[in-house]
Design a protein around this motif. Structure first.
Motif, PDB file in Angstrom:
ATOM      1  N   GLU A 346       0.834  -1.192   0.000  1.00  0.00           N
ATOM      2  CA  GLU A 346       0.000   0.000   0.000  1.00  0.00           C
ATOM      3  C   GLU A 346       0.870   1.243   0.000  1.00  0.00           C
ATOM      4  O   GLU A 346       2.032   1.204   0.398  1.00  0.00           O
ATOM      5  N   GLU A 347       0.307   2.339  -0.481  1.00  0.00           N
ATOM      6  CA  GLU A 347       1.032   3.606  -0.425  1.00  0.00           C
ATOM      7  C   GLU A 347       1.237   3.986   1.035  1.00  0.00           C
ATOM      8  O   GLU A 347       0.298   3.975   1.830  1.00  0.00           O
ATOM      9  N   ILE A 348       2.470   4.302   1.400  1.00  0.00           N
ATOM     10  CA  ILE A 348       2.796   4.530   2.814  1.00  0.00           C
ATOM     11  C   ILE A 348       2.223   5.846   3.318  1.00  0.00           C
ATOM     12  O   ILE A 348       1.576   5.910   4.361  1.00  0.00           O
ATOM     13  N   PHE A 349       2.468   6.945   2.624  1.00  0.00           N
ATOM     14  CA  PHE A 349       1.963   8.261   2.989  1.00  0.00           C
ATOM     15  C   PHE A 349       2.344   8.629   4.428  1.00  0.00           C
ATOM     16  O   PHE A 349       1.517   9.067   5.223  1.00  0.00           O
ATOM     17  N   GLY A 350       3.604   8.450   4.721  1.00  0.00           N
ATOM     18  CA  GLY A 350       4.131   8.781   6.030  1.00  0.00           C
ATOM     19  C   GLY A 350       5.645   8.718   6.001  1.00  0.00           C
ATOM     20  O   GLY A 350       6.252   8.321   4.999  1.00  0.00           O
ATOM     21  N   PRO A 351       6.326   9.066   7.115  1.00  0.00           N
ATOM     22  CA  PRO A 351       7.787   9.187   7.128  1.00  0.00           C
ATOM     23  C   PRO A 351       8.512   7.852   7.313  1.00  0.00           C
ATOM     24  O   PRO A 351       9.375   7.707   8.192  1.00  0.00           O
ATOM     25  N   ILE A 352       8.153   6.874   6.489  1.00  0.00           N
ATOM     26  CA  ILE A 352       8.753   5.538   6.566  1.00  0.00           C
ATOM     27  C   ILE A 352       9.318   5.190   5.200  1.00  0.00           C
ATOM     28  O   ILE A 352       8.609   5.297   4.191  1.00  0.00           O
ATOM     29  N   LEU A 353      10.581   4.772   5.158  1.00  0.00           N
ATOM     30  CA  LEU A 353      11.243   4.460   3.885  1.00  0.00           C
ATOM     31  C   LEU A 353      11.785   3.031   3.909  1.00  0.00           C
ATOM     32  O   LEU A 353      12.781   2.753   4.576  1.00  0.00           O
ATOM     33  N   PRO A 354      11.156   2.102   3.177  1.00  0.00           N
ATOM     34  CA  PRO A 354      11.692   0.743   3.091  1.00  0.00           C
ATOM     35  C   PRO A 354      12.812   0.661   2.046  1.00  0.00           C
ATOM     36  O   PRO A 354      12.710   1.267   0.978  1.00  0.00           O
ATOM     37  N   LEU A 355      13.849  -0.118   2.373  1.00  0.00           N
ATOM     38  CA  LEU A 355      14.909  -0.423   1.408  1.00  0.00           C
ATOM     39  C   LEU A 355      14.758  -1.885   0.995  1.00  0.00           C
ATOM     40  O   LEU A 355      14.707  -2.771   1.841  1.00  0.00           O
ATOM     41  N   VAL A 356      14.695  -2.118  -0.305  1.00  0.00           N
ATOM     42  CA  VAL A 356      14.562  -3.472  -0.850  1.00  0.00           C
ATOM     43  C   VAL A 356      15.806  -3.749  -1.696  1.00  0.00           C
ATOM     44  O   VAL A 356      16.152  -2.946  -2.571  1.00  0.00           O
ATOM     45  N   THR A 357      16.467  -4.858  -1.440  1.00  0.00           N
ATOM     46  CA  THR A 357      17.705  -5.138  -2.166  1.00  0.00           C
ATOM     47  C   THR A 357      17.431  -5.904  -3.461  1.00  0.00           C
ATOM     48  O   THR A 357      16.563  -6.777  -3.525  1.00  0.00           O
ATOM     49  N   VAL A 358      18.183  -5.537  -4.496  1.00  0.00           N
ATOM     50  CA  VAL A 358      18.144  -6.213  -5.799  1.00  0.00           C
ATOM     51  C   VAL A 358      19.585  -6.490  -6.221  1.00  0.00           C
ATOM     52  O   VAL A 358      20.523  -5.848  -5.745  1.00  0.00           O
ATOM     53  N   ARG A 359      19.760  -7.435  -7.138  1.00  0.00           N
ATOM     54  CA  ARG A 359      21.108  -7.828  -7.535  1.00  0.00           C
ATOM     55  C   ARG A 359      21.635  -7.077  -8.745  1.00  0.00           C
ATOM     56  O   ARG A 359      22.833  -7.119  -9.020  1.00  0.00           O
ATOM     57  N   SER A 360      20.750  -6.396  -9.474  1.00  0.00           N
ATOM     58  CA  SER A 360      21.194  -5.735 -10.698  1.00  0.00           C
ATOM     59  C   SER A 360      20.182  -4.690 -11.130  1.00  0.00           C
ATOM     60  O   SER A 360      19.036  -4.647 -10.636  1.00  0.00           O
ATOM     61  N   LEU A 361      20.599  -3.878 -12.084  1.00  0.00           N
ATOM     62  CA  LEU A 361      19.695  -2.893 -12.671  1.00  0.00           C
ATOM     63  C   LEU A 361      18.525  -3.595 -13.354  1.00  0.00           C
ATOM     64  O   LEU A 361      17.376  -3.174 -13.224  1.00  0.00           O
ATOM     65  N   ASP A 362      18.818  -4.666 -14.069  1.00  0.00           N
ATOM     66  CA  ASP A 362      17.752  -5.401 -14.756  1.00  0.00           C
ATOM     67  C   ASP A 362      16.706  -5.914 -13.771  1.00  0.00           C
ATOM     68  O   ASP A 362      15.501  -5.853 -14.037  1.00  0.00           O
ATOM     69  N   GLU A 363      17.156  -6.425 -12.627  1.00  0.00           N
ATOM     70  CA  GLU A 363      16.217  -6.927 -11.620  1.00  0.00           C
ATOM     71  C   GLU A 363      15.381  -5.789 -11.043  1.00  0.00           C
ATOM     72  O   GLU A 363      14.188  -5.954 -10.785  1.00  0.00           O
ATOM     73  N   ALA A 364      16.022  -4.632 -10.859  1.00  0.00           N
ATOM     74  CA  ALA A 364      15.289  -3.469 -10.335  1.00  0.00           C
ATOM     75  C   ALA A 364      14.203  -3.034 -11.310  1.00  0.00           C
ATOM     76  O   ALA A 364      13.062  -2.753 -10.915  1.00  0.00           O
ATOM     77  N   ILE A 365      14.534  -2.987 -12.589  1.00  0.00           N
ATOM     78  CA  ILE A 365      13.563  -2.579 -13.596  1.00  0.00           C
ATOM     79  C   ILE A 365      12.430  -3.595 -13.693  1.00  0.00           C
ATOM     80  O   ILE A 365      11.257  -3.229 -13.804  1.00  0.00           O
ATOM     81  N   GLU A 366      12.767  -4.886 -13.623  1.00  0.00           N
ATOM     82  CA  GLU A 366      11.742  -5.925 -13.653  1.00  0.00           C
ATOM     83  C   GLU A 366      10.820  -5.792 -12.443  1.00  0.00           C
ATOM     84  O   GLU A 366       9.595  -5.956 -12.560  1.00  0.00           O
ATOM     85  N   PHE A 367      11.391  -5.470 -11.272  1.00  0.00           N
ATOM     86  CA  PHE A 367      10.616  -5.289 -10.045  1.00  0.00           C
ATOM     87  C   PHE A 367       9.613  -4.144 -10.223  1.00  0.00           C
ATOM     88  O   PHE A 367       8.434  -4.273  -9.880  1.00  0.00           O
ATOM     89  N   MET A 368      10.084  -3.027 -10.770  1.00  0.00           N
ATOM     90  CA  MET A 368       9.211  -1.864 -10.948  1.00  0.00           C
ATOM     91  C   MET A 368       8.118  -2.141 -11.971  1.00  0.00           C
ATOM     92  O   MET A 368       6.960  -1.747 -11.795  1.00  0.00           O
ATOM     93  N   GLN A 389      18.650   4.401 -18.961  1.00  0.00           N
ATOM     94  CA  GLN A 389      18.057   3.063 -19.083  1.00  0.00           C
ATOM     95  C   GLN A 389      16.776   2.944 -18.273  1.00  0.00           C
ATOM     96  O   GLN A 389      15.775   2.388 -18.740  1.00  0.00           O
ATOM     97  N   VAL A 390      16.823   3.439 -17.037  1.00  0.00           N
ATOM     98  CA  VAL A 390      15.624   3.391 -16.191  1.00  0.00           C
ATOM     99  C   VAL A 390      14.502   4.187 -16.844  1.00  0.00           C
ATOM    100  O   VAL A 390      13.345   3.747 -16.894  1.00  0.00           O
ATOM    101  N   LEU A 391      14.839   5.354 -17.375  1.00  0.00           N
ATOM    102  CA  LEU A 391      13.844   6.196 -18.043  1.00  0.00           C
ATOM    103  C   LEU A 391      13.239   5.487 -19.257  1.00  0.00           C
ATOM    104  O   LEU A 391      12.026   5.503 -19.470  1.00  0.00           O
ATOM    105  N   ALA A 392      14.094   4.847 -20.052  1.00  0.00           N
ATOM    106  CA  ALA A 392      13.648   4.225 -21.303  1.00  0.00           C
ATOM    107  C   ALA A 392      12.838   2.950 -21.075  1.00  0.00           C
ATOM    108  O   ALA A 392      11.963   2.618 -21.879  1.00  0.00           O
ATOM    109  N   ARG A 393      13.107   2.226 -19.991  1.00  0.00           N
ATOM    110  CA  ARG A 393      12.529   0.895 -19.826  1.00  0.00           C
ATOM    111  C   ARG A 393      11.407   0.832 -18.790  1.00  0.00           C
ATOM    112  O   ARG A 393      10.936  -0.245 -18.441  1.00  0.00           O
TER     113      ARG A 393
END
Length: 479
Positions: A346-368, A389-393
């Motif tokens: 869900e959208e957090i809408f508060g002062p909480i920031l989760p960090l999620v680890t990925v192994r590569s740029l490709d994995e990050a883009i696939e996640f998004m 790359q992030v912008l294009a993909r």
């Protein structure tokens, strides 16, 4: 709202909006809002409202959200003043008919696009930026020549007084109205037919607004939210990233629709980024952020309880403290967060920031890309090719490389979502266009009828060939 000239209270069970909406529609049909002079006068009055009541606006925003005057100025008052100034400067140009090209068949005609107001429009504003998210679309609606109903939440006494009592004193009350209330009043208002609806809020409520509009085939702009991703590449300075991410994540206590909802980074970058974020938070808000005058508060107990529940996701690496009495949630960083946890659903809408680890740029883009399209997307890297790359993909309502929030300060850029995060655009001229019907107009010569013989029956192969040639230089569709 001032009681001067007020009609008697409606009878029990009567529709409290019907008479007011009828009068607003009648005012629009007089044509007064279409006049350039009237539009300019109302915009000038709106500018005076912002200038004359700066202190009251600061006090109201502080009362609602514990906003500092600095945050109120740069995210609300100054942006609204800029929108008013831009509209006044360009009003005559925006209003002009736009001449377009013709083909050989219409060479003797005049073809143009007329910027026509829709009529009576409804603007529904949320509570997190109550001034900006009401006044900015209002500027566009006024500039385009509409009558307007402003619907604000009956939320806090300070906010109610400024909007419902002060604002109407600056606008022509036969053409503009402020209406207060909660979900029940909004639902009742949405039963009426408007010529355009502009809504800012959650996707859940956006569906309700769109369904209500569909009953009258009313066009809508929906400015919604979602989970905005922020990718942080290994090739960047963690402290620079932390400064920028912390500032716009914790701005307005995180109650911002374009704030980053989670960070995607490698395990190595997470280990560098967490202490950098801690450092930024301490520099911004001190050793005890609860005492900082620069950190806002959660809007109400309901949202506080919801956010307090999200603190149990993953592991708290920074912050995590809360105080129900003050509706205070500390600037918090969560690590070891799983995609299936509530904080990632869900959208957090508060002062909480989760960090999620990925192994590569490709994995990050696939996640998004396997999630709903966000309102905003952010990417940090010293390597311009990574950002590109992030912008294009990926796809999002807006994109910002190596920064955050700042695209919101540019009236030259359209603001809005895509898919789940909304539809339609506004800010600057985009607001004027949103509240204008782009009317296609062709004025033909009443004489020279002989030239039209080519298109009249009886048809022939020769006529068909000549018409194809005459229309060939410009695309044209005959229905």
């Amino acid at each position: 709202m001032s009681t001067k000239g007020k009609n008697p209270e409606p009878e029990q069970g009567a529709d409290p909006f019907e008479e007011k909406l009828r009068r607003l529609k009648e005012s629009f049909h007089t044509g007064k809002t279409k006049l350039a002079r009237f539009r300019a006068e109302q915009l000038q009055s709106l500018g005076r409202f912002l200038q004359d009541n700066t202190k009251q606006l600061h006090d109201a925003l502080a009362g609602d959200l514990s906003k500092s005057a600095f945050e109120s100025d740069i995210s609300e008052i100054i942006l609204c003043q800029n929108e008013v100034g831009l509209a006044l400067k360009n009003l005559q140009t925006w209003m002009k008919d736009e001449t377009v090209s013709t083909n050989l068949l219409t060479k003797m005609s005049s073809a143009f696009i007329q910027k026509e107001p829709f009529g009576l429009v409804l603007i529904i504003a949320p509570w997190n930026y109550p001034l900006n998210l009401m006044i900015t679309p209002l500027v566009g609606a006024i500039a385009a020549g509409n009558c307007v109903v402003l619907k604000a939440l009956r939320n806090k006494q300070e906010h109610r007084e400024v909007l419902a009592e002060l604002l109407p004193q600056y606008l022509d009350q036969s053409c503009f109205a402020v209406m207060l209330g909660g979900p029940e009043e909004t639902g009742q208002l949405l039963k009426h037919k408007f010529d355009y609806i502009f809504f800012t809020g959650s996707p859940r409520v956006g569906k309700i607004v769109m369904a209500a509009a569909a009953k009258h085939l009313t066009p809508v702009t929906l400015e919604l939210g979602g989970k905005n991703p922020c990718y942080v590449d290994d090739n960047c300075d963690p402290q620079t990233v932390a400064n920028r991410v912390a500032w716009f994540r914790y701005f307005n206590a995180g109650q911002t629709c374009v704030a980053p909802d989670y960070v995607l980074c490698s395990q190595e970058m997470q280990e560098r980024l967490v202490p950098a974020l801690q450092n930024a938070i301490t520099r911004f808000y001190g050793d005890n952020p609860q005492t900082s005058p620069n950190l806002g508060r959660i809007i109400n107990q309901k949202h506080f309880k919801r956010l307090q529940g999200l603190l149990g996701c993953g592991r708290v690496a920074v912050g995590g403290q809360s105080d129900e009495g003050e509706r205070y949630i500390a600037p918090t960083v969560l690590v070891d967060v799983q995609e299936t946890e509530p904080v990632m659903q869900e959208e957090i809408f508060g002062p909480i920031l989760p960090l999620v680890t990925v192994r590569s740029l490709d994995e990050a883009i696939e996640f998004m890309n396997r999630r709903e399209k966000p309102l905003a997307l952010y990417a940090y890297s010293n390597n311009a090719q990574v950002v590109k790359q992030v912008l294009a993909r990926t796809s999002s309502g807006s994109f910002c490389g190596n920064d955050g929030f700042m695209h919101m300060t540019l009236s030259s850029l359209p603001f809005g979502g895509v898919g789940w995060s909304g539809m339609g655009r506004y800010h600057g001229k985009f607001s004027f266009d949103t509240f204008s019907n782009q009317r296609a107009c062709l004025l033909s010569c009443p004489g020279m009828e002989k030239l039209n013989d080519l298109r009249y029956p009886p048809y022939s192969a020769c006529k068909q060939q000549l018409l194809r040639w005459a229309m060939g230089s410009h695309s044209c569709t005959i229905l």
